[in-house]
Motif scaffolding. Sequence first.
Motif, PDB file in Angstrom:
ATOM      1  N   PHE A  25      79.692 -15.478  10.474  1.00 43.35           N
ATOM      2  CA  PHE A  25      78.853 -16.661  10.288  1.00 43.35           C
ATOM      3  C   PHE A  25      79.693 -17.875   9.927  1.00 43.35           C
ATOM      4  CE2 PHE A  25      76.745 -19.473   7.234  1.00 43.35           C
ATOM      5  CZ  PHE A  25      75.708 -19.953   8.018  1.00 43.35           C
ATOM      6  N   SER A  26      80.548 -17.738   8.915  1.00 40.66           N
ATOM      7  CA  SER A  26      81.301 -18.895   8.436  1.00 40.66           C
ATOM      8  C   SER A  26      82.326 -19.372   9.456  1.00 40.66           C
ATOM      9  CB  SER A  26      81.989 -18.577   7.107  1.00 40.66           C
ATOM     10  OG  SER A  26      82.970 -17.577   7.264  1.00 40.66           O
ATOM     11  N   PHE A  27      82.920 -18.442  10.212  1.00 38.62           N
ATOM     12  CA  PHE A  27      83.943 -18.832  11.186  1.00 38.62           C
ATOM     13  C   PHE A  27      83.352 -19.726  12.269  1.00 38.62           C
ATOM     14  CE2 PHE A  27      86.356 -18.099  15.108  1.00 38.62           C
ATOM     15  CZ  PHE A  27      87.629 -18.469  14.688  1.00 38.62           C
ATOM     16  N   PHE A  28      82.203 -19.342  12.790  1.00 37.69           N
ATOM     17  CA  PHE A  28      81.609 -20.117  13.880  1.00 37.69           C
ATOM     18  C   PHE A  28      80.751 -21.269  13.387  1.00 37.69           C
ATOM     19  CE2 PHE A  28      82.462 -16.101  16.157  1.00 37.69           C
ATOM     20  CZ  PHE A  28      83.193 -16.614  17.222  1.00 37.69           C
ATOM     21  N   HIS A  29      80.161 -21.116  12.213  1.00 42.08           N
ATOM     22  CA  HIS A  29      79.223 -22.130  11.726  1.00 42.08           C
ATOM     23  C   HIS A  29      79.915 -23.194  10.879  1.00 42.08           C
ATOM     24  CE1 HIS A  29      74.940 -22.916  11.810  1.00 42.08           C
ATOM     25  NE2 HIS A  29      74.936 -23.210  10.521  1.00 42.08           N
ATOM     26  N   PHE A  30      81.063 -22.856  10.303  1.00 42.68           N
ATOM     27  CA  PHE A  30      81.759 -23.779   9.410  1.00 42.68           C
ATOM     28  C   PHE A  30      83.204 -24.018   9.843  1.00 42.68           C
ATOM     29  CE2 PHE A  30      78.611 -22.236   6.040  1.00 42.68           C
ATOM     30  CZ  PHE A  30      77.758 -23.315   6.266  1.00 42.68           C
ATOM     31  N   SER A  31      83.398 -24.213  11.129  1.00 48.22           N
ATOM     32  CA  SER A  31      84.667 -24.703  11.695  1.00 48.22           C
ATOM     33  C   SER A  31      85.884 -23.863  11.309  1.00 48.22           C
ATOM     34  CB  SER A  31      84.902 -26.157  11.269  1.00 48.22           C
ATOM     35  OG  SER A  31      83.812 -26.968  11.675  1.00 48.22           O
ATOM     36  N   GLY A  32      85.794 -22.565  11.505  1.00 45.92           N
ATOM     37  CA  GLY A  32      86.955 -21.706  11.337  1.00 45.92           C
ATOM     38  C   GLY A  32      87.236 -21.242   9.925  1.00 45.92           C
ATOM     39  N   ARG A  33      86.405 -21.613   8.969  1.00 45.40           N
ATOM     40  CA  ARG A  33      86.612 -21.154   7.594  1.00 45.40           C
ATOM     41  C   ARG A  33      86.105 -19.713   7.441  1.00 45.40           C
ATOM     42  NH1 ARG A  33      84.811 -26.301   7.674  1.00 45.40           N
ATOM     43  NH2 ARG A  33      85.892 -27.921   6.484  1.00 45.40           N
ATOM     44  N   PHE A  34      86.752 -18.970   6.539  1.00 44.19           N
ATOM     45  CA  PHE A  34      86.336 -17.605   6.247  1.00 44.19           C
ATOM     46  C   PHE A  34      85.841 -17.514   4.809  1.00 44.19           C
ATOM     47  CE2 PHE A  34      89.411 -16.971   9.693  1.00 44.19           C
ATOM     48  CZ  PHE A  34      88.684 -16.130  10.531  1.00 44.19           C
ATOM     49  N   ILE A  35      84.771 -16.769   4.612  1.00 46.79           N
ATOM     50  CA  ILE A  35      84.265 -16.521   3.266  1.00 46.79           C
ATOM     51  C   ILE A  35      85.076 -15.430   2.581  1.00 46.79           C
ATOM     52  CG2 ILE A  35      82.297 -15.641   1.941  1.00 46.79           C
ATOM     53  CD1 ILE A  35      80.488 -17.003   4.044  1.00 46.79           C
ATOM     54  N   GLY A  36      85.370 -14.358   3.292  1.00 48.27           N
ATOM     55  CA  GLY A  36      86.074 -13.223   2.698  1.00 48.27           C
ATOM     56  C   GLY A  36      87.541 -13.154   3.044  1.00 48.27           C
ATOM     57  N   TRP A  97      74.784 -10.880  -5.647  1.00 51.14           N
ATOM     58  CA  TRP A  97      73.537 -11.121  -4.920  1.00 51.14           C
ATOM     59  C   TRP A  97      72.892 -12.439  -5.367  1.00 51.14           C
ATOM     60  CZ3 TRP A  97      68.585 -11.687  -6.901  1.00 51.14           C
ATOM     61  CH2 TRP A  97      67.567 -11.791  -5.948  1.00 51.14           C
ATOM     62  N   SER A  98      72.829 -12.658  -6.668  1.00 55.82           N
ATOM     63  CA  SER A  98      72.201 -13.874  -7.203  1.00 55.82           C
ATOM     64  C   SER A  98      72.944 -15.114  -6.718  1.00 55.82           C
ATOM     65  CB  SER A  98      72.188 -13.839  -8.732  1.00 55.82           C
ATOM     66  OG  SER A  98      71.474 -12.724  -9.209  1.00 55.82           O
ATOM     67  N   GLY A  99      74.282 -15.054  -6.740  1.00 53.61           N
ATOM     68  CA  GLY A  99      75.065 -16.209  -6.328  1.00 53.61           C
ATOM     69  C   GLY A  99      74.903 -16.538  -4.860  1.00 53.61           C
ATOM     70  N   VAL A 100      74.989 -15.526  -4.002  1.00 50.66           N
ATOM     71  CA  VAL A 100      74.847 -15.757  -2.558  1.00 50.66           C
ATOM     72  C   VAL A 100      73.449 -16.284  -2.241  1.00 50.66           C
ATOM     73  CG1 VAL A 100      74.768 -14.644  -0.294  1.00 50.66           C
ATOM     74  CG2 VAL A 100      76.590 -14.059  -1.908  1.00 50.66           C
ATOM     75  N   THR A 101      72.434 -15.674  -2.851  1.00 47.69           N
ATOM     76  CA  THR A 101      71.052 -16.081  -2.583  1.00 47.69           C
ATOM     77  C   THR A 101      70.782 -17.489  -3.080  1.00 47.69           C
ATOM     78  OG1 THR A 101      70.335 -13.782  -2.799  1.00 47.69           O
ATOM     79  CG2 THR A 101      68.636 -15.483  -2.928  1.00 47.69           C
ATOM     80  N   LEU A 102      71.192 -17.780  -4.302  1.00 39.49           N
ATOM     81  CA  LEU A 102      70.913 -19.084  -4.904  1.00 39.49           C
ATOM     82  C   LEU A 102      71.602 -20.207  -4.135  1.00 39.49           C
ATOM     83  CD1 LEU A 102      69.743 -20.841  -7.178  1.00 39.49           C
ATOM     84  CD2 LEU A 102      71.810 -20.333  -8.509  1.00 39.49           C
ATOM     85  N   PHE A 103      72.893 -20.052  -3.866  1.00 38.02           N
ATOM     86  CA  PHE A 103      73.616 -21.136  -3.186  1.00 38.02           C
ATOM     87  C   PHE A 103      73.160 -21.309  -1.743  1.00 38.02           C
ATOM     88  CE2 PHE A 103      76.496 -20.912  -6.791  1.00 38.02           C
ATOM     89  CZ  PHE A 103      76.807 -22.249  -6.968  1.00 38.02           C
ATOM     90  N   THR A 104      72.742 -20.228  -1.103  1.00 35.14           N
ATOM     91  CA  THR A 104      72.204 -20.359   0.250  1.00 35.14           C
ATOM     92  C   THR A 104      70.908 -21.151   0.231  1.00 35.14           C
ATOM     93  OG1 THR A 104      73.200 -18.267   0.973  1.00 35.14           O
ATOM     94  CG2 THR A 104      71.356 -19.103   2.264  1.00 35.14           C
ATOM     95  N   ALA A 193      73.516 -16.202  13.350  1.00 37.99           N
ATOM     96  CA  ALA A 193      73.838 -17.613  13.124  1.00 37.99           C
ATOM     97  C   ALA A 193      73.221 -18.505  14.188  1.00 37.99           C
ATOM     98  CB  ALA A 193      75.351 -17.801  13.077  1.00 37.99           C
ATOM     99  N   ASP A 194      73.199 -18.024  15.420  1.00 36.08           N
ATOM    100  CA  ASP A 194      72.598 -18.802  16.511  1.00 36.08           C
ATOM    101  C   ASP A 194      71.093 -18.929  16.351  1.00 36.08           C
ATOM    102  OD1 ASP A 194      75.067 -19.129  17.711  1.00 36.08           O
ATOM    103  OD2 ASP A 194      74.856 -17.375  19.016  1.00 36.08           O
ATOM    104  N   ILE A 195      70.482 -17.966  15.699  1.00 34.95           N
ATOM    105  CA  ILE A 195      69.025 -17.943  15.572  1.00 34.95           C
ATOM    106  C   ILE A 195      68.548 -18.631  14.297  1.00 34.95           C
ATOM    107  CG2 ILE A 195      66.995 -16.445  15.371  1.00 34.95           C
ATOM    108  CD1 ILE A 195      68.591 -14.333  16.946  1.00 34.95           C
ATOM    109  N   PHE A 196      69.189 -18.312  13.165  1.00 39.01           N
ATOM    110  CA  PHE A 196      68.670 -18.742  11.866  1.00 39.01           C
ATOM    111  C   PHE A 196      69.441 -19.903  11.241  1.00 39.01           C
ATOM    112  CE2 PHE A 196      67.706 -14.105  12.083  1.00 39.01           C
ATOM    113  CZ  PHE A 196      66.326 -14.218  12.203  1.00 39.01           C
ATOM    114  N   GLY A 197      70.588 -20.263  11.782  1.00 34.54           N
ATOM    115  CA  GLY A 197      71.360 -21.362  11.211  1.00 34.54           C
ATOM    116  C   GLY A 197      71.796 -21.058   9.789  1.00 34.54           C
TER     117      GLY A 197
END
Length: 223
Positions: A25-36, A97-104, A193-197
Amino acid sequence: MNIEMRERLRVASILAMNAGFMDAFSFFHFSGRFIGMQTGNMIQAAVYLAKGNFIRVLDFMIPVLFFSCGVIFKNIYSYYLRKKYKPDTLYLLLLQWSGVTLFTLLYVTFLKLPVSIFVGFLSFFMAIQHDTFSKTRGLPYGSIMMTGNLKATMVNLTNYSLTHERHYLQNFRVFASLVVSFFLGTILGTYSADIFGNWTLLVSSTFLMIVYFMLRFEREEKI
């Protein structure tokens, strides 16, 4: 031999799938950045540094710094929980879980953070996963990066071919499962990512909640 709850293969497989999902998701949606996969961020930062593009260097180093802070925080918090005789795995997983959910939710509604900062916060919580879950069935593995798992897959396959010792075959199956799970998570993350953004990362929250309930309510098993 009892398997500690956090070391179950199905737990490791879901976490590997989650890592592939988030990085795709992050690679394609956020210009090549990686989360992990911070190796990817460091490579891109170094490339832009060599080219003299210092703004882009910062874009890729921010997630690395957040990830590093996540590792530090995890170890301090885990130390505190153990001192209080609390189950650190469950607390840390719930925190992730709380962090990923909240920031999203904040990001897709009204808190329009710079992309690198948003990815950085997610990297912070991914560091917690990486440092909390490091073994499966007694074997060391990487829950967010697959290079070591791929190497272990091939090493155990080769050793089984040479010796026909059954434990090598069992180890091969473990590591192959992790690599396949990561691969499938990457495919799912790309399509989602293509469906839900930006809402896509709530799927990651679902993965984490499934693992939480697995650890919360299931007992240890034997092999």
